[in-house]
Design a protein around this motif. Structure first.
Motif, PDB file in Angstrom:
ATOM      1  N   UNK A 219       7.902 -23.159   4.778  1.00 53.58           N
ATOM      2  CA  UNK A 219       8.230 -21.759   5.013  1.00 53.58           C
ATOM      3  C   UNK A 219       6.908 -20.996   4.993  1.00 53.58           C
ATOM      4  N   UNK A 220       6.388 -20.680   6.132  1.00 55.99           N
ATOM      5  CA  UNK A 220       5.038 -20.114   6.195  1.00 55.99           C
ATOM      6  C   UNK A 220       4.974 -18.694   5.639  1.00 55.99           C
ATOM      7  N   UNK A 221       5.930 -17.852   6.002  1.00 53.07           N
ATOM      8  CA  UNK A 221       5.989 -16.457   5.526  1.00 53.07           C
ATOM      9  C   UNK A 221       4.622 -15.783   5.603  1.00 53.07           C
ATOM     10  N   UNK A 222       3.964 -15.894   6.743  1.00 52.83           N
ATOM     11  CA  UNK A 222       2.570 -15.450   6.854  1.00 52.83           C
ATOM     12  C   UNK A 222       2.311 -14.439   7.970  1.00 52.83           C
ATOM     13  N   UNK A 223       3.375 -13.889   8.577  1.00 54.55           N
ATOM     14  CA  UNK A 223       3.178 -13.155   9.818  1.00 54.55           C
ATOM     15  C   UNK A 223       3.282 -11.643   9.682  1.00 54.55           C
ATOM     16  N   UNK A 224       4.295 -11.162   8.974  1.00 58.08           N
ATOM     17  CA  UNK A 224       4.534  -9.724   8.961  1.00 58.08           C
ATOM     18  C   UNK A 224       5.136  -9.316   7.626  1.00 58.08           C
ATOM     19  N   UNK A 225       5.192  -8.008   7.408  1.00 57.72           N
ATOM     20  CA  UNK A 225       5.891  -7.410   6.275  1.00 57.72           C
ATOM     21  C   UNK A 225       6.699  -6.238   6.818  1.00 57.72           C
ATOM     22  N   UNK A 226       7.893  -6.024   6.257  1.00 58.51           N
ATOM     23  CA  UNK A 226       8.713  -4.911   6.726  1.00 58.51           C
ATOM     24  C   UNK A 226       9.582  -4.399   5.589  1.00 58.51           C
ATOM     25  N   UNK A 227      10.106  -3.207   5.806  1.00 61.68           N
ATOM     26  CA  UNK A 227      10.976  -2.553   4.816  1.00 61.68           C
ATOM     27  C   UNK A 227      12.356  -2.355   5.414  1.00 61.68           C
ATOM     28  N   UNK A 228      13.373  -2.542   4.600  1.00 67.11           N
ATOM     29  CA  UNK A 228      14.721  -2.168   5.005  1.00 67.11           C
ATOM     30  C   UNK A 228      15.516  -1.765   3.770  1.00 67.11           C
ATOM     31  N   UNK A 600      -9.564 -12.574   4.375  1.00 64.66           N
ATOM     32  CA  UNK A 600      -9.622 -13.336   5.632  1.00 64.66           C
ATOM     33  C   UNK A 600      -8.874 -12.618   6.750  1.00 64.66           C
ATOM     34  N   UNK A 601      -9.213 -12.933   7.989  1.00 64.27           N
ATOM     35  CA  UNK A 601      -8.489 -12.372   9.117  1.00 64.27           C
ATOM     36  C   UNK A 601      -7.036 -12.834   9.062  1.00 64.27           C
ATOM     37  N   UNK A 602      -6.144 -11.938   9.470  1.00 66.08           N
ATOM     38  CA  UNK A 602      -4.724 -12.256   9.386  1.00 66.08           C
ATOM     39  C   UNK A 602      -3.947 -11.642  10.523  1.00 66.08           C
ATOM     40  N   UNK A 603      -2.673 -11.381  10.263  1.00 67.18           N
ATOM     41  CA  UNK A 603      -1.786 -10.936  11.323  1.00 67.18           C
ATOM     42  C   UNK A 603      -1.365  -9.478  11.132  1.00 67.18           C
TER      43      UNK A 603
END
Length: 612
Positions: A219-228, A600-603
């Motif tokens: 489960x990479x869970x490395x791309x984005x963050x969001x709120x709901x 580090x560089x990321x998304x």
């Protein structure tokens, strides 16, 4: 447990025996080397049977089998580090710093009306030193550059209500997914790379990961963050979101909507205008390939779910919304297990394949989608979509080639990526106003499709020139799904990216969709209208990631706010955060905040306004 199921377990547990390995290896090679569907289908069905079986095995038998398979993997597969060049040094992982650290080195001034909140960015931060490859008698498989466990980097903006002084602090932390915890306990790599490599090695990695861990990949869970609904989530689209405590960055739980969503979850869910419901999708390389879902505004339940009945698994990264519709991108970057079994890559951009954009009512189904055929191309990110008269307008970043997952296995990876990040105006295809389909560049330009819901007509036009390639778009989130005037992107540093063979973003761009300029072609005869673009370029050898728009408190105009972004200066090896006034976009940053740790560089990044 039935005899048939037990025999399958026996085969799985006995695969380590020397007398069995040659037989299995020869059988698999025979299947992989054949393109006959009659031979491939049995293995495909066996993969599905094993996947189903492993989820229902009694724990004591499963534990024994996993132990045997672990011994087989340890003795057969050699994990090796993927080395980084000096020019790639800021792609290497960092350690967690522990408690939040106060930040005091600030050039300029944080605006008084900047909101209280947290700026958080996600990105890959691989365990055990970096990305891995494995070598074995079955061949080689490797992690690709988008893999690596997620790490959140957060900058907290808290204001003293008495003195109005800003207190800034920084913290980083890995996303503690189930598979992250599993590998941390093991204290060594466990999951075999299962995306890129020799077909036999990838198929075996798929099987062995499933048999040992119950999952094909981490489960990479490395791309984005969001709120709901005032809750915060980390996400990569190969699994469910993880709920995050935004203050401590602790991982709380997997968000599966009480079991009503049990498949992957897009990295870019969208809030529906007006209702606040969350529109999402989940793709898998098995039927149903594409499911659409809608989550209630309070985040407690799925209120709508539909199988869109795709006939292939398109690697669709983002979904669009308008006031009445969902916008679905079905483009020819595909995941195909059958292709892998036949000896091809799991992920492939099929440049001769079809491309279409679907528009469906918010609570529609497969039969209610209106499909519009468009030119084949590669699209990862939608800038925005909205309704205008009889048309649905989709604005996105379009390329003629995909950088994911990389070159065909066996080709020189660095050379392939390095060439792809180079681009010149010499390669414009006059017919499609884009790079030639045979060109090797990843040049990404802003494209607009106008889809007429009354006549079925499609109008396509390129909105930006070829001076820069752009990616990672953002807008004022208050305009998602409605007509907007401005968009923003990160700008690829072509030379630096070519030298490193990995994407680096040397600046920011502000797009004005209502302000046009006239551009004459190189031969002086042809012309085209392009939108006005304003740039904020970073200092030499300084690159950004995770940029996002922060609306001004009480702002009136759409561009009333700031762009905030993590940056890294490769000359000084210092990471910082820039705050750029969106109305004075080309001017110097209003604040430059130096961080206590390298980032580090990321998304993707987001700003979460908080009541403190």
């Amino acid at each position: 447990m039935g005899t048939k199921n037990y025999s399958l377990l026996q085969v799985s547990c006995n695969i380590h025996k020397p007398s069995i390995i040659p037989m299995k290896l020869d059988n698999l090679r025979a299947l992989l080397s054949s393109s006959s569907s009659s031979q491939v289908k049995p293995l495909s069905k066996e993969l599905e049977r094993i996947t189903t079986l492993v989820k229902h095995v009694p724990s004591i038998i499963k534990k024994t089998c996993v132990g045997v398979l672990d011994a087989f993997v340890d003795s057969t597969f050699e994990f090796v580090d993927q080395p980084l060049l000096p020019s790639q040094s800021n792609f290497s992982p960092v350690e967690e710093i522990g408690e939040a650290v106060g930040v005091t080195t600030i050039e300029g001034k944080i605006p008084e009306d900047f909101p209280i909140g947290v700026y958080v960015r996600n990105g890959p931060n691989p365990l055990f030193g970096g990305l891995k490859s494995t070598k074995s008698m079955f061949g080689k498989s490797s992690h690709v550059w988008i893999e690596g466990e997620g790490m959140l980097h957060a900058l907290y903006f808290v204001k003293d209500r008495r003195t109005a002084a800003w207190n800034i602090s920084y913290k980083n932390k890995h996303v503690q997914t189930d598979t992250f915890k599993l590998e941390k306990v093991r204290k060594k790599p466990g999951f075999l790379p299962a995306i890129e490599g020799d077909s036999l090695a990838v198929v075996l990695a798929y099987l062995l990961n499933m048999l040992r861990f119950g999952e094909v990949n981490k489960y990479l869970s490395n791309t984005n963050v969001f709120e709901h609904s005032n809750k915060y989530y980390s996400i990569a689209e190969n699994h469910l979101p993880q709920e995050i405590d935004i203050f401590s960055l602790q991982t709380l739980r997997n968000w599966n909507l009480n079991g009503s969503w049990n498949r992957p979850f897009t990295s870019h869910p969208k809030k529906a205008p007006g209702t606040g419901e969350l529109v999402l999708m989940g793709i898998e390389p098995k039927k149903p390939y594409f499911m659409l879902g809608i989550i209630s505004a309070d985040g407690k339940k799925i209120v709508h779910k539909a199988d869109l009945r795709f006939n292939r698994c398109s690697l669709c990264h983002e979904i669009g919304v308008t006031q009445r519709y969902n916008v679905v991108m079905d483009f020819p970057l595909t995941l195909d297990i059958m292709r892998l079994i036949r000896g091809g890559p799991l992920i492939k951009y099929e440049k001769e394949g079809y491309a279409r954009i679907g528009v469906m009512p918010r609570y529609g189904d497969a039969d209610s989608i209106r499909w519009f055929e468009v030119e084949p191309c590669c699209v990862f990110h939608i800038i925005n979509s909205f309704e205008h008269n009889d048309e649905v307008v989709v604005i996105a970043l379009r390329a003629c080639k995909s950088a994911i997952p990389g070159p065909d296995f066996g080709l020189e990876k660095f050379e392939w990526f390095s060439k792809g990040f180079q681009h010149t105006k010499d390669h414009i295809d006059e017919n499609c106003d884009e790079f030639s389909k045979d060109d090797e560049s990843f040049l990404c330009r802003v494209c607009e499709w106008r889809l007429n819901m009354h006549t079925g007509e499609v109008k396509q036009r390129i909105l930006t020139g070829t001076d820069f390639s752009m990616e990672f778009p953002m807008i004022n989130h208050n305009f998602v799904g409605v007509r907007n005037k401005f968009g923003y992107t990160q700008v690829v540093g072509s030379q630096a990216s070519s030298i490193s063979g990995m994407a680096k973003y040397g600046g920011l761009a502000k797009l004005n969709f209502e302000d046009w300029r006239f551009e004459t072609s190189m031969d002086g005869k042809e012309s085209q209208d392009l939108i006005q673009v304003e740039y904020h370029m970073l200092p030499n050898n300084t690159f950004c990631s995770g940029a996002t728009f922060v609306p001004r408190i009480g702002g009136v105009d759409e561009d009333d706010g700031w762009i905030i972004t993590f940056v890294h200066n490769e000359n000084t090896n210092i990471s910082q955060v820039y705050i750029v006034d969106a109305k004075k976009f080309s001017s110097e940053a209003v604040a430059v905040i130096s961080l206590p740790s390298r980032v580090p560089y990321g998304f993707h990044g987001a700003f979460m306004s908080l009541d403190c």
